[in-house]
Scaffold this motif. Structure first.
Motif, PDB file in Angstrom:
ATOM      1  N   LEU A  12     -10.211  13.968  -6.326  1.00  0.00           N
ATOM      2  CA  LEU A  12      -9.026  15.024  -6.406  1.00  0.00           C
ATOM      3  C   LEU A  12      -7.662  14.007  -6.304  1.00  0.00           C
ATOM      4  N   CYS A  13      -7.979  12.772  -5.315  1.00  0.00           N
ATOM      5  CA  CYS A  13      -6.765  12.028  -5.424  1.00  0.00           C
ATOM      6  C   CYS A  13      -6.524  11.417  -6.894  1.00  0.00           C
ATOM      7  N   ARG A  14      -7.500  10.987  -7.716  1.00  0.00           N
ATOM      8  CA  ARG A  14      -7.245  10.186  -8.788  1.00  0.00           C
ATOM      9  C   ARG A  14      -6.773  11.284  -9.835  1.00  0.00           C
ATOM     10  N   THR A  15      -7.470  12.173  -9.799  1.00  0.00           N
ATOM     11  CA  THR A  15      -6.872  13.585 -10.799  1.00  0.00           C
ATOM     12  C   THR A  15      -5.500  13.752 -10.560  1.00  0.00           C
ATOM     13  N   GLN A  16      -5.014  14.042  -9.456  1.00  0.00           N
ATOM     14  CA  GLN A  16      -3.680  14.414  -9.083  1.00  0.00           C
ATOM     15  C   GLN A  16      -2.787  13.110  -9.383  1.00  0.00           C
ATOM     16  N   ALA A  17      -3.076  12.074  -9.260  1.00  0.00           N
ATOM     17  CA  ALA A  17      -2.367  10.661  -9.493  1.00  0.00           C
ATOM     18  C   ALA A  17      -2.219  10.817 -11.112  1.00  0.00           C
ATOM     19  N   ARG A  18      -3.292  10.939 -11.758  1.00  0.00           N
ATOM     20  CA  ARG A  18      -3.094  10.745 -13.227  1.00  0.00           C
ATOM     21  C   ARG A  18      -2.556  12.000 -13.901  1.00  0.00           C
ATOM     22  N   ALA A  19      -2.546  13.198 -13.364  1.00  0.00           N
ATOM     23  CA  ALA A  19      -1.504  14.203 -13.624  1.00  0.00           C
ATOM     24  C   ALA A  19      -0.078  13.876 -13.470  1.00  0.00           C
ATOM     25  N   MET A  20       0.098  13.161 -12.816  1.00  0.00           N
ATOM     26  CA  MET A  20       1.490  12.664 -12.325  1.00  0.00           C
ATOM     27  C   MET A  20       2.035  11.317 -13.358  1.00  0.00           C
ATOM     28  N   MET A  71       0.878  -1.119  -0.028  1.00  0.00           N
ATOM     29  CA  MET A  71      -0.016   0.340  -0.133  1.00  0.00           C
ATOM     30  C   MET A  71       0.981   1.066   0.137  1.00  0.00           C
ATOM     31  N   ARG A  72       0.725   2.068  -0.733  1.00  0.00           N
ATOM     32  CA  ARG A  72       1.358   3.485  -1.006  1.00  0.00           C
ATOM     33  C   ARG A  72       0.649   4.765  -0.206  1.00  0.00           C
ATOM     34  N   LEU A  73       1.313   5.323   0.318  1.00  0.00           N
ATOM     35  CA  LEU A  73       0.643   6.634   1.010  1.00  0.00           C
ATOM     36  C   LEU A  73       1.204   7.765   0.212  1.00  0.00           C
ATOM     37  N   VAL A  74       0.449   8.767  -0.621  1.00  0.00           N
ATOM     38  CA  VAL A  74       1.033   9.577  -1.403  1.00  0.00           C
ATOM     39  C   VAL A  74       0.193  10.836  -0.927  1.00  0.00           C
ATOM     40  N   ALA A  75       1.003  11.916  -0.625  1.00  0.00           N
ATOM     41  CA  ALA A  75       0.506  13.439  -0.222  1.00  0.00           C
ATOM     42  C   ALA A  75      -0.075  14.141  -1.543  1.00  0.00           C
ATOM     43  N   LEU A  76      -1.126  14.935  -1.526  1.00  0.00           N
ATOM     44  CA  LEU A  76      -1.277  15.605  -2.677  1.00  0.00           C
ATOM     45  C   LEU A  76      -0.272  16.619  -2.990  1.00  0.00           C
ATOM     46  N   ASN A  77      -0.555  17.231  -4.190  1.00  0.00           N
ATOM     47  CA  ASN A  77       0.362  18.182  -4.942  1.00  0.00           C
ATOM     48  C   ASN A  77       0.492  19.548  -4.177  1.00  0.00           C
ATOM     49  N   SER A  78      -0.821  19.765  -3.772  1.00  0.00           N
ATOM     50  CA  SER A  78      -0.773  21.361  -3.252  1.00  0.00           C
ATOM     51  C   SER A  78      -1.632  21.048  -1.901  1.00  0.00           C
ATOM     52  N   PRO A  79      -1.243  22.218  -0.894  1.00  0.00           N
ATOM     53  CA  PRO A  79      -1.859  22.230   0.322  1.00  0.00           C
ATOM     54  C   PRO A  79      -3.325  22.610  -0.005  1.00  0.00           C
ATOM     55  N   LEU A  80      -4.030  21.897   1.031  1.00  0.00           N
ATOM     56  CA  LEU A  80      -5.632  22.300   1.073  1.00  0.00           C
ATOM     57  C   LEU A  80      -6.164  22.876   2.376  1.00  0.00           C
ATOM     58  N   THR A  81      -7.064  23.438   2.499  1.00  0.00           N
ATOM     59  CA  THR A  81      -7.872  24.210   3.402  1.00  0.00           C
ATOM     60  C   THR A  81      -8.526  23.276   4.528  1.00  0.00           C
ATOM     61  N   GLY A  82      -8.827  22.034   3.939  1.00  0.00           N
ATOM     62  CA  GLY A  82      -9.638  21.039   4.958  1.00  0.00           C
ATOM     63  C   GLY A  82     -10.759  21.160   4.728  1.00  0.00           C
ATOM     64  N   ASN A  83     -11.484  22.162   3.893  1.00  0.00           N
ATOM     65  CA  ASN A  83     -12.716  22.014   3.552  1.00  0.00           C
ATOM     66  C   ASN A  83     -12.989  21.528   2.337  1.00  0.00           C
ATOM     67  N   LEU A  84     -12.939  19.866   2.182  1.00  0.00           N
ATOM     68  CA  LEU A  84     -12.792  19.231   0.870  1.00  0.00           C
ATOM     69  C   LEU A  84     -14.085  18.843   0.295  1.00  0.00           C
TER      70      LEU A  84
END
Length: 66
Positions: free
Chosen positions: A23-31, A1-14
């Motif tokens: 959002l996780c899938r979108t950022q993974a695909r962008a990479m 299992m891999r734990l990956v942080a998102l590419n940008s900081p977020l406010t917490g209101n997700l």
């Protein structure tokens, strides 16, 4: 299992768990990563036990992507 942080900081209101998973899938695909990523969050609609499949719940290391 891999734990990956998102590419940008977020406010917490997700928003909803669905929007966070998207959002996780979108950022993974962008990479260039095609695996299915899900948010590692507990919520009243989802618990971590719902995310981690039974065969991975014991004796499975969690590692950073790199």
């Amino acid at each position: 299992m891999r734990l990956v942080a998102l590419n940008s900081p977020l406010t917490g209101n997700l928003g909803s768990i669905h929007s966070v998973n998207t959002l996780c899938r979108t950022q993974a695909r962008a990479m260039g990563i095609r695996d299915d990523y899900k948010a590692f969050l507990s919520h009243h609609l989802q618990d971590l036990i719902d995310i981690v499949q039974p065969m991975y719940r014991t004796n499975m290391p969690i590692v950073n992507l790199r």
